[in-house]
Design a protein around this motif. Structure first.
Motif, PDB file in Angstrom:
ATOM      1  N   PHE A 307       0.831  -1.202   0.000  1.00 29.85           N
ATOM      2  CA  PHE A 307       0.000   0.000   0.000  1.00 29.85           C
ATOM      3  C   PHE A 307       0.869   1.257   0.000  1.00 29.85           C
ATOM      4  O   PHE A 307       0.654   2.183  -0.786  1.00 29.85           O
ATOM      5  N   ALA A 308       1.862   1.293   0.880  1.00 38.17           N
ATOM      6  CA  ALA A 308       2.728   2.471   0.998  1.00 38.17           C
ATOM      7  C   ALA A 308       3.557   2.688  -0.268  1.00 38.17           C
ATOM      8  O   ALA A 308       3.855   3.831  -0.631  1.00 38.17           O
ATOM      9  N   ARG A 309       3.890   1.621  -0.957  1.00 36.26           N
ATOM     10  CA  ARG A 309       4.761   1.718  -2.125  1.00 36.26           C
ATOM     11  C   ARG A 309       4.010   2.079  -3.406  1.00 36.26           C
ATOM     12  O   ARG A 309       4.515   2.822  -4.257  1.00 36.26           O
ATOM     13  N   ASP A 310       2.770   1.600  -3.525  1.00 36.65           N
ATOM     14  CA  ASP A 310       2.117   1.644  -4.832  1.00 36.65           C
ATOM     15  C   ASP A 310       0.865   2.508  -4.924  1.00 36.65           C
ATOM     16  O   ASP A 310       0.514   2.960  -6.012  1.00 36.65           O
ATOM     17  N   TRP A 311       0.159   2.738  -3.829  1.00 36.45           N
ATOM     18  CA  TRP A 311      -1.170   3.336  -3.947  1.00 36.45           C
ATOM     19  C   TRP A 311      -1.114   4.854  -3.863  1.00 36.45           C
ATOM     20  O   TRP A 311      -0.273   5.436  -3.171  1.00 36.45           O
ATOM     21  N   GLU A 312      -2.051   5.470  -4.571  1.00 35.47           N
ATOM     22  CA  GLU A 312      -2.211   6.927  -4.533  1.00 35.47           C
ATOM     23  C   GLU A 312      -3.674   7.260  -4.752  1.00 35.47           C
ATOM     24  O   GLU A 312      -4.335   6.703  -5.638  1.00 35.47           O
ATOM     25  N   PHE A 313      -4.211   8.123  -3.901  1.00 36.10           N
ATOM     26  CA  PHE A 313      -5.598   8.571  -4.061  1.00 36.10           C
ATOM     27  C   PHE A 313      -5.792   9.897  -3.333  1.00 36.10           C
ATOM     28  O   PHE A 313      -5.391  10.035  -2.172  1.00 36.10           O
ATOM     29  N   ASN A 314      -6.361  10.859  -4.014  1.00 39.24           N
ATOM     30  CA  ASN A 314      -6.782  12.126  -3.401  1.00 39.24           C
ATOM     31  C   ASN A 314      -5.634  12.835  -2.689  1.00 39.24           C
ATOM     32  O   ASN A 314      -5.836  13.508  -1.679  1.00 39.24           O
ATOM     33  N   VAL A 333      10.493  12.048  -0.763  1.00 39.15           N
ATOM     34  CA  VAL A 333      10.491  13.449  -0.344  1.00 39.15           C
ATOM     35  C   VAL A 333       9.448  13.682   0.748  1.00 39.15           C
ATOM     36  O   VAL A 333       9.751  14.290   1.787  1.00 39.15           O
ATOM     37  N   VAL A 334       8.207  13.212   0.530  1.00 38.93           N
ATOM     38  CA  VAL A 334       7.164  13.465   1.535  1.00 38.93           C
ATOM     39  C   VAL A 334       7.472  12.720   2.829  1.00 38.93           C
ATOM     40  O   VAL A 334       7.181  13.207   3.928  1.00 38.93           O
ATOM     41  N   GLY A 335       8.088  11.539   2.704  1.00 37.98           N
ATOM     42  CA  GLY A 335       8.479  10.807   3.909  1.00 37.98           C
ATOM     43  C   GLY A 335       9.516  11.560   4.719  1.00 37.98           C
ATOM     44  O   GLY A 335       9.419  11.650   5.949  1.00 37.98           O
ATOM     45  N   LEU A 336      10.503  12.106   4.035  1.00 37.83           N
ATOM     46  CA  LEU A 336      11.543  12.877   4.724  1.00 37.83           C
ATOM     47  C   LEU A 336      10.975  14.154   5.333  1.00 37.83           C
ATOM     48  O   LEU A 336      11.337  14.539   6.456  1.00 37.83           O
ATOM     49  N   LEU A 337      10.069  14.817   4.607  1.00 37.70           N
ATOM     50  CA  LEU A 337       9.461  16.047   5.128  1.00 37.70           C
ATOM     51  C   LEU A 337       8.695  15.769   6.409  1.00 37.70           C
ATOM     52  O   LEU A 337       8.802  16.516   7.395  1.00 37.70           O
ATOM     53  N   ALA A 339       9.163  13.212   8.459  1.00 38.37           N
ATOM     54  CA  ALA A 339      10.115  12.805   9.494  1.00 38.37           C
ATOM     55  C   ALA A 339      10.763  14.024  10.149  1.00 38.37           C
ATOM     56  O   ALA A 339      10.917  14.080  11.378  1.00 38.37           O
ATOM     57  N   VAL A 340      11.121  15.022   9.333  1.00 38.94           N
ATOM     58  CA  VAL A 340      11.731  16.244   9.875  1.00 38.94           C
ATOM     59  C   VAL A 340      10.721  16.994  10.739  1.00 38.94           C
ATOM     60  O   VAL A 340      11.052  17.459  11.842  1.00 38.94           O
ATOM     61  N   PHE A 341       9.491  17.115  10.247  1.00 42.71           N
ATOM     62  CA  PHE A 341       8.464  17.830  11.011  1.00 42.71           C
ATOM     63  C   PHE A 341       8.186  17.113  12.334  1.00 42.71           C
ATOM     64  O   PHE A 341       8.106  17.749  13.393  1.00 42.71           O
ATOM     65  N   TRP A 342       8.053  15.787  12.273  1.00 45.03           N
ATOM     66  CA  TRP A 342       7.766  15.022  13.493  1.00 45.03           C
ATOM     67  C   TRP A 342       8.921  15.156  14.491  1.00 45.03           C
ATOM     68  O   TRP A 342       8.698  15.330  15.690  1.00 45.03           O
ATOM     69  N   ALA A 343      10.152  15.084  13.998  1.00 46.09           N
ATOM     70  CA  ALA A 343      11.319  15.209  14.881  1.00 46.09           C
ATOM     71  C   ALA A 343      11.341  16.572  15.553  1.00 46.09           C
ATOM     72  O   ALA A 343      11.655  16.690  16.747  1.00 46.09           O
ATOM     73  N   ALA A 344      10.991  17.629  14.805  1.00 47.84           N
ATOM     74  CA  ALA A 344      10.954  18.968  15.389  1.00 47.84           C
ATOM     75  C   ALA A 344       9.904  19.042  16.492  1.00 47.84           C
ATOM     76  O   ALA A 344      10.138  19.645  17.550  1.00 47.84           O
ATOM     77  N   CYS A 345       8.738  18.427  16.261  1.00 51.30           N
ATOM     78  CA  CYS A 345       7.695  18.399  17.300  1.00 51.30           C
ATOM     79  C   CYS A 345       8.162  17.622  18.519  1.00 51.30           C
ATOM     80  O   CYS A 345       7.939  18.047  19.667  1.00 51.30           O
TER      81      CYS A 345
END
Length: 449
Positions: A307-314, A333-337, A339-345
């Motif tokens: 699911f994480a590798r292949d699917w896209e919707f909305n 890219v979105v995964g890294l973004l 991860a950075v945001f979560w780490a900052a929180c």
């Protein structure tokens, strides 16, 4: 007395809207999209007005009426049954496989298409399962609920709906421990919540309920006000009581993660001020739930990775990135973004920059806006925290996300693929949310002046 009559009038108005939706859901075929969106507005806009009225007047919202109408809406959904979704076939099939094989994992449904051992009752269920080539994607704690529904009555979506409605009402009760009743109104009477749980039986409320229960247990000293709890009052339980609470909270968080991995977004933030032994219990609980299924040869993680590798919707940001970089690069890219945001929180909470309940609305909101898939029921993880921290954008999103049901599957447009959306849908959906976010920023600046 006048305000109570107003509450009842709005409740009755919404019941009529849900009754009309239930009538449409029980007809042959899917409800007309225009009628669905009209009824969503019918049942949603008066609730926002009621919330604003009680916030402006400062009157306490009558909790018995809040609960009475919340139950009434969900019972109507129980009568109406699922529409625009077929995931419930997988839930029923998983419950059957769990009961007869001891595990719902390992074997894809398509392996049983010509199996004469499948009961007639479940042959129709099997025919309705989507993506039958994949083993189930649902986590162990959720599977236990599917098994319970099977034990009560095999292949009954109504039984599963009833169980999930009970769980959702427990979420409402937990929210009443964390926020004023007028805020809880936004969730308890929310059309998105009623549609996705009461009508369609999405099981996300299980993990959400466990997550909220952990927060209440860990941070709800007896007698504290909801304002104190949100802001992290010093009126805390005695050390011995707090220690006991953390054991329970850690176990609940482990179960929440074993219900859906979304809970991992908040669990570490909730446990920040717990001891190492409580962290170990959290991990041990999740592992203990998964371990029997690992031993038996499979878990939900295989399909989850697919699911994480292949699917896209909305999708929002992912969809934009995908137009300039390959999908795999956009996912990175979105995964890294995130991860950075979560780490900052996490760092901010660790340094004491935030106290009280973590901003699940913000964390889940950022996760979703970056995610390749934004299904409407994913907002069930965000909205409870938008009760504690009300915002225009979150509750606008609860309505705007319903536009994502405008797909080739639900339109009389055979030029679209089943899950393909017309180009204007995402622009309108995320445009409305963006305008609401701008309104929140403007309101916040006005308060600061």
């Amino acid at each position: 007395m006048a305000s109570r009559r107003t509450v009842d009038a709005v409740g009755l108005w919404c019941v009529l809207g849900y009754a009309a939706l239930a009538f449409l859901a029980r007809q042959t075929g899917e409800p007309d999209l225009r009628a669905f969106l009209l009824l969503a507005a019918w049942t949603g806009l008066p609730v926002f007005g009621l919330f604003l009225y009680f916030r402006r007047t400062g009157e306490p919202f009558p909790v018995p009426r809040l609960l009475f109408w919340a139950i009434a809406f969900r019972l109507v959904g129980l009568v109406g049954g699922p529409f625009y979704e077929d995931d419930f076939y997988r839930y029923l099939w998983d419950g059957y496989r769990f009961a007869v094989a001891g595990t719902p994992y390992g074997a894809a449904p398509e392996e049983f298409f010509v199996d004469p051992a499948v009961p007639v009752l479940f042959q129709g269920v099997l025919d309705g399962v989507n993506y039958p080539e994949l083993p189930t994607i649902y986590a162990p704690v959720t599977q236990v609920v599917f098994l319970l529904a099977y034990w009560i009555k095999p292949a009954s979506i109504a039984v599963l709906q009833a169980i999930l409605i009970a769980v959702d009402l427990a979420v409402v009760v937990l929210l009443l421990r964390l926020a004023p009743a007028r805020n809880v109104l936004l969730y308890a009477w929310c059309p998105l919540v009623v549609k996705e749980i009461a009508f369609t039986a999405h099981p996300d409320g299980i993990g959400v309920g466990l997550l909220l229960a952990a927060i209440v247990v860990a941070r709800d000293p007896i007698g504290a006000s909801s304002r104190q709890m949100r802001k992290g009052s010093d009126d805390r339980p005695r050390p011995a009581e707090r220690h006991h609470r953390w054991w329970i909270a850690a176990a609940l968080l482990g179960l929440a993660v074993a219900a859906k991995t979304f809970a991992l977004v908040l669990a570490p933030l909730i446990l920040l001020r717990a001891r190492l032994r409580h962290w170990l219990l959290f991990v041990a609980t999740a592992v203990a739930v998964y371990l029997p299924f690992v031993v038996m040869g499979g878990t939900d993680l295989v399909s989850l990775l697919t699911f994480a590798r292949d699917w896209e919707f909305n999708s929002a940001i992912f969809g934009l990135l995908k137009t300039v970089v390959p999908p795999s690069g956009a996912r990175l890219v979105v995964g890294l973004l995130f991860a950075v945001f979560w780490a900052a929180c996490f760092i901010r909470y660790a340094r004491g920059g935030e106290r009280g309940i973590p901003r699940g609305d913000v964390l889940f909101g950022v996760l979703l806006v970056l995610s390749p898939v934004i299904n409407p029921w994913y907002l069930l993880w965000l909205l409870p925290f938008a009760v504690v921290f009300p915002s225009v954008w979150a509750w606008t999103a609860s309505v705007a996300i319903l536009l994502s049901y405008i797909t080739g599957l639900n339109l009389p447009d055979y030029t679209l693929q089943p899950y393909e959306q017309p180009l204007w849908v995402r622009g309108l959906e995320f445009g409305l949310i963006g305008l609401a976010l701008a309104a929140d920023v403007a309101l916040r600046r006005r308060r600061e002046i």
